[in-house]
Design a protein around this motif. Sequence first.
Motif, PDB file in Angstrom:
ATOM      1  N   ASN A  12       1.072  13.162  14.558  1.00  0.00           N
ATOM      2  CA  ASN A  12       1.414  11.884  15.196  1.00  0.00           C
ATOM      3  C   ASN A  12       1.263  10.807  14.130  1.00  0.00           C
ATOM      4  OD1 ASN A  12       1.275   9.381  16.665  1.00  0.00           O
ATOM      5  ND2 ASN A  12       0.853  10.549  18.511  1.00  0.00           N
ATOM      6  N   ILE A  13       2.367  10.127  13.814  1.00  0.00           N
ATOM      7  CA  ILE A  13       2.373   9.110  12.756  1.00  0.00           C
ATOM      8  C   ILE A  13       2.446   7.735  13.409  1.00  0.00           C
ATOM      9  CG2 ILE A  13       3.418   8.381  10.591  1.00  0.00           C
ATOM     10  CD1 ILE A  13       4.946  11.063  10.588  1.00  0.00           C
ATOM     11  N   GLY A  14       1.378   6.941  13.265  1.00  0.00           N
ATOM     12  CA  GLY A  14       1.340   5.612  13.857  1.00  0.00           C
ATOM     13  C   GLY A  14       2.316   4.667  13.184  1.00  0.00           C
ATOM     14  N   PRO A  15       2.598   3.507  13.794  1.00  0.00           N
ATOM     15  CA  PRO A  15       3.616   2.593  13.253  1.00  0.00           C
ATOM     16  C   PRO A  15       3.284   2.067  11.864  1.00  0.00           C
ATOM     17  CG  PRO A  15       2.376   1.565  15.046  1.00  0.00           C
ATOM     18  CD  PRO A  15       2.012   3.001  15.055  1.00  0.00           C
ATOM     19  N   GLY A  16       2.003   1.780  11.606  1.00  0.00           N
ATOM     20  CA  GLY A  16       1.633   1.297  10.276  1.00  0.00           C
ATOM     21  C   GLY A  16       1.837   2.358   9.219  1.00  0.00           C
ATOM     22  N   ALA A  17       1.399   3.590   9.516  1.00  0.00           N
ATOM     23  CA  ALA A  17       1.559   4.690   8.570  1.00  0.00           C
ATOM     24  C   ALA A  17       3.034   5.019   8.355  1.00  0.00           C
ATOM     25  CB  ALA A  17       0.802   5.920   9.080  1.00  0.00           C
ATOM     26  N   TRP A  18       3.831   4.978   9.435  1.00  0.00           N
ATOM     27  CA  TRP A  18       5.264   5.261   9.280  1.00  0.00           C
ATOM     28  C   TRP A  18       5.926   4.213   8.391  1.00  0.00           C
ATOM     29  CZ3 TRP A  18       8.482   9.223  10.748  1.00  0.00           C
ATOM     30  CH2 TRP A  18       9.851   8.981  10.577  1.00  0.00           C
ATOM     31  N   CYS A  19       5.582   2.954   8.605  1.00  0.00           N
ATOM     32  CA  CYS A  19       6.167   1.873   7.820  1.00  0.00           C
ATOM     33  C   CYS A  19       5.868   2.063   6.336  1.00  0.00           C
ATOM     34  CB  CYS A  19       5.628   0.531   8.325  1.00  0.00           C
ATOM     35  SG  CYS A  19       6.349  -0.916   7.526  1.00  0.00           S
ATOM     36  N   GLU A  20       4.612   2.389   5.997  1.00  0.00           N
ATOM     37  CA  GLU A  20       4.242   2.588   4.605  1.00  0.00           C
ATOM     38  C   GLU A  20       4.910   3.836   4.034  1.00  0.00           C
ATOM     39  OE1 GLU A  20       0.026   2.613   4.225  1.00  0.00           O
ATOM     40  OE2 GLU A  20      -0.239   0.625   5.113  1.00  0.00           O
ATOM     41  N   ALA A  21       4.943   4.927   4.812  1.00  0.00           N
ATOM     42  CA  ALA A  21       5.549   6.167   4.333  1.00  0.00           C
ATOM     43  C   ALA A  21       7.051   5.992   4.114  1.00  0.00           C
ATOM     44  CB  ALA A  21       5.285   7.290   5.336  1.00  0.00           C
ATOM     45  N   GLU A  22       7.712   5.230   4.994  1.00  0.00           N
ATOM     46  CA  GLU A  22       9.145   4.996   4.842  1.00  0.00           C
ATOM     47  C   GLU A  22       9.432   4.167   3.598  1.00  0.00           C
ATOM     48  OE1 GLU A  22      12.245   2.498   7.385  1.00  0.00           O
ATOM     49  OE2 GLU A  22      11.649   4.343   8.441  1.00  0.00           O
ATOM     50  N   ASN A  23       8.562   3.191   3.306  1.00  0.00           N
ATOM     51  CA  ASN A  23       8.737   2.393   2.097  1.00  0.00           C
ATOM     52  C   ASN A  23       8.608   3.253   0.846  1.00  0.00           C
ATOM     53  OD1 ASN A  23       9.228  -0.119   3.275  1.00  0.00           O
ATOM     54  ND2 ASN A  23       7.053  -0.531   3.544  1.00  0.00           N
ATOM     55  N   CYS A  24       7.633   4.190   0.856  1.00  0.00           N
ATOM     56  CA  CYS A  24       7.493   5.095  -0.283  1.00  0.00           C
ATOM     57  C   CYS A  24       8.693   6.027  -0.404  1.00  0.00           C
ATOM     58  CB  CYS A  24       6.208   5.916  -0.140  1.00  0.00           C
ATOM     59  SG  CYS A  24       4.691   4.988  -0.436  1.00  0.00           S
ATOM     60  N   PHE A  25       9.207   6.469   0.723  1.00  0.00           N
ATOM     61  CA  PHE A  25      10.385   7.338   0.708  1.00  0.00           C
ATOM     62  C   PHE A  25      11.581   6.596   0.124  1.00  0.00           C
ATOM     63  CE2 PHE A  25      14.357   8.466   2.850  1.00  0.00           C
ATOM     64  CZ  PHE A  25      14.477   9.795   2.488  1.00  0.00           C
ATOM     65  N   ARG A  26      11.728   5.327   0.478  1.00  0.00           N
ATOM     66  CA  ARG A  26      12.844   4.533  -0.022  1.00  0.00           C
ATOM     67  C   ARG A  26      12.848   4.477  -1.549  1.00  0.00           C
ATOM     68  NH1 ARG A  26      11.647   0.126   2.255  1.00  0.00           N
ATOM     69  NH2 ARG A  26      13.091   0.060   4.015  1.00  0.00           N
ATOM     70  N   LYS A  27      11.639   4.490  -2.126  1.00  0.00           N
ATOM     71  CA  LYS A  27      11.527   4.355  -3.583  1.00  0.00           C
ATOM     72  C   LYS A  27      11.606   5.687  -4.322  1.00  0.00           C
ATOM     73  CE  LYS A  27       8.605   0.275  -3.080  1.00  0.00           C
ATOM     74  NZ  LYS A  27       7.239  -0.317  -3.305  1.00  0.00           N
ATOM     75  N   GLY A  28      11.150   6.762  -3.642  1.00  0.00           N
ATOM     76  CA  GLY A  28      11.082   8.014  -4.401  1.00  0.00           C
ATOM     77  C   GLY A  28      11.453   9.266  -3.654  1.00  0.00           C
ATOM     78  N   GLY A  29      11.942   9.159  -2.432  1.00  0.00           N
ATOM     79  CA  GLY A  29      12.300  10.355  -1.674  1.00  0.00           C
ATOM     80  C   GLY A  29      11.077  11.073  -1.135  1.00  0.00           C
ATOM     81  N   ILE A  43       0.851  -1.189   0.000  1.00  0.00           N
ATOM     82  CA  ILE A  43       0.000   0.000   0.000  1.00  0.00           C
ATOM     83  C   ILE A  43       0.884   1.235   0.000  1.00  0.00           C
ATOM     84  CG2 ILE A  43      -1.759   1.283   1.280  1.00  0.00           C
ATOM     85  CD1 ILE A  43      -2.768  -1.330   2.383  1.00  0.00           C
ATOM     86  N   LYS A  44       0.604   2.142  -0.901  1.00  0.00           N
ATOM     87  CA  LYS A  44       1.440   3.325  -1.042  1.00  0.00           C
ATOM     88  C   LYS A  44       0.820   4.494  -0.292  1.00  0.00           C
ATOM     89  CE  LYS A  44       3.296   1.983  -5.561  1.00  0.00           C
ATOM     90  NZ  LYS A  44       3.465   2.375  -6.978  1.00  0.00           N
ATOM     91  N   PHE A  45       1.415   4.813   0.836  1.00  0.00           N
ATOM     92  CA  PHE A  45       0.991   5.984   1.586  1.00  0.00           C
ATOM     93  C   PHE A  45       2.162   6.941   1.659  1.00  0.00           C
ATOM     94  CE2 PHE A  45       1.189   7.982   5.872  1.00  0.00           C
ATOM     95  CZ  PHE A  45       0.249   8.981   5.628  1.00  0.00           C
ATOM     96  N   ARG A  46       2.016   8.058   1.003  1.00  0.00           N
ATOM     97  CA  ARG A  46       3.070   9.073   1.015  1.00  0.00           C
ATOM     98  C   ARG A  46       2.740  10.100   2.086  1.00  0.00           C
ATOM     99  NH1 ARG A  46       6.582   8.696  -3.138  1.00  0.00           N
ATOM    100  NH2 ARG A  46       7.435  10.713  -2.498  1.00  0.00           N
ATOM    101  N   LEU A  47       3.731  10.452   2.884  1.00  0.00           N
ATOM    102  CA  LEU A  47       3.540  11.424   3.950  1.00  0.00           C
ATOM    103  C   LEU A  47       3.056  12.759   3.396  1.00  0.00           C
ATOM    104  CD1 LEU A  47       3.843  11.891   6.985  1.00  0.00           C
ATOM    105  CD2 LEU A  47       6.203  12.612   6.561  1.00  0.00           C
ATOM    106  N   GLU A  48       3.495  13.110   2.194  1.00  0.00           N
ATOM    107  CA  GLU A  48       3.117  14.385   1.610  1.00  0.00           C
ATOM    108  C   GLU A  48       1.611  14.479   1.363  1.00  0.00           C
ATOM    109  OE1 GLU A  48       5.425  12.190   0.733  1.00  0.00           O
ATOM    110  OE2 GLU A  48       6.702  12.994  -0.837  1.00  0.00           O
ATOM    111  N   ALA A  49       0.957  13.315   1.172  1.00  0.00           N
ATOM    112  CA  ALA A  49      -0.473  13.322   0.887  1.00  0.00           C
ATOM    113  C   ALA A  49      -1.277  13.905   2.041  1.00  0.00           C
ATOM    114  CB  ALA A  49      -0.951  11.897   0.579  1.00  0.00           C
TER     115      ALA A  49
END
Length: 473
Positions: free
Chosen positions: A368-385, A350-356
């Motif tokens: 406040n970023i929960g663990p699930g949201a942080w995990c998804e946002a970090e994965n998106c960051f890894r792929k595209g900054g 699931i692609k959740f970007r923090l910028e959204a």
Amino acid sequence: MVVIPFETIPTPSIQLSCLIFPFPLQFFSMDDLPPSLVVDILSRLTDSADVARCRVASKTLNSLTREVRSLNLLCTLSRYLKSRSPETKDHVTPFKAIFNNLVGQAPCLNSISIGVDKSLRNISYDDVDDESDDLYLTDVGFVKEWLPKVCGDLGKLSISDFWIQSCWRKSQILSLISSCCNGLMELEVKNAWLSVDGLNPMTRLTSLTLEFIRLEDEDLNKVNECFPSLQVLNLVGVGGLKDPKIHLLHLKSCLWTVSNAPLSLTIFAPNLVKLRLKCIKPKSLVLDTPLLSDFHLSVEEASDFRVKEFHNLGNLHLESSSLCCLLGMFPSGKSVRKLTVNSLKWTATIKFRLEAVFDVFPNATYLNIGPGAWCEAENCFRKGGLEDRNALKELREIVANLVVYDIEVTLSFIFSILDKCTKLSDMALLFHPKGDYKLARSLIPRCTAYCPRVKWRWGMREGPKDTWVSVGM
């Protein structure tokens, strides 16, 4: 401090001696205390069975117990087991008999709470006689024995039934309460199957809690009609509803947890300020709550989410398995200043970007970023900054719930956030037990060195409470 000798009182559970006074330690008999103070203490006892014991402890207590204003009686698991054991059951006074005796001796009650302890929920159906009704507390016949004696002054009533004995009996208790208790302001009923047949309007009732209750849609409509003055409504695990609607003009606070699905949920409450709503996969969710300022929404999926714009919404908490989709269903959230987001499913697909978040809530100053949201946002960051967004610059405080797997990726993500959030003054890192704790702790010195202008805190999530440690300014 007043220390009262309790040699004559046959139970150690009565803690009257904990009262603190602003004069030196002295010893008093009960007769030395002002009667109004004794009545106040007796009314504050958490177990009213102690009130019955007090009657044999002193003449003063015996006379003043009639003036207590609050009665709280709970059937514990220990008492329940003793009442069922062949060795002890003949020596245990029936629970209902104790309650009836207490009510009969206290005609001035304005608050009554009777129930079974939560631990009795673990009792198996195989261990209970289905015909037994010794703890069937919403039995109209039982309630008729005591409610008419105290209904005149009663302002608060709480009944927590024994589900095994109540779930297959439809109770008319609401009709009885509405016909007797004209001055009732707070009502709480738990673990029962309720009927609304014969329910009369209760215009003074301002707070209603129904927990693990069996109802139907038309029953909830009757609640809307007969309790028009409700300001607080708590519906927790209320089953049997298909397309429920809440329509209450004076409602200010609402807690609604819905366990079954699919449902269409509708809330029309023009004065609602605080809403906590938890549901699974509603067919539709319609909110007409223009004054809402504090909103906690937990939903797996919402295929049709419609709300009028929240002009006063300042605090928002969102949890969902499809967080991005949920964000897209909100109208402009320019008023939101305090925001919490989390994903209910931890997945890299699931692609959740923090910028959204900031496309919808551009003026948020606390995140406040929960663990699930942080995990998804970090994965998106890894792929595209992390994209450059002006809204990110409004943030003053971040609480990040981390699960550290790759410390370099996590650090890079944190540093990128710090570079974008130029007004950030406070950042807290809360490490989840799923991650590597030693690895996570090594983040702290590198973060404080990278951005010393920020006040840093770190902590560990341990059960329902978090342990925080401040590490820098």
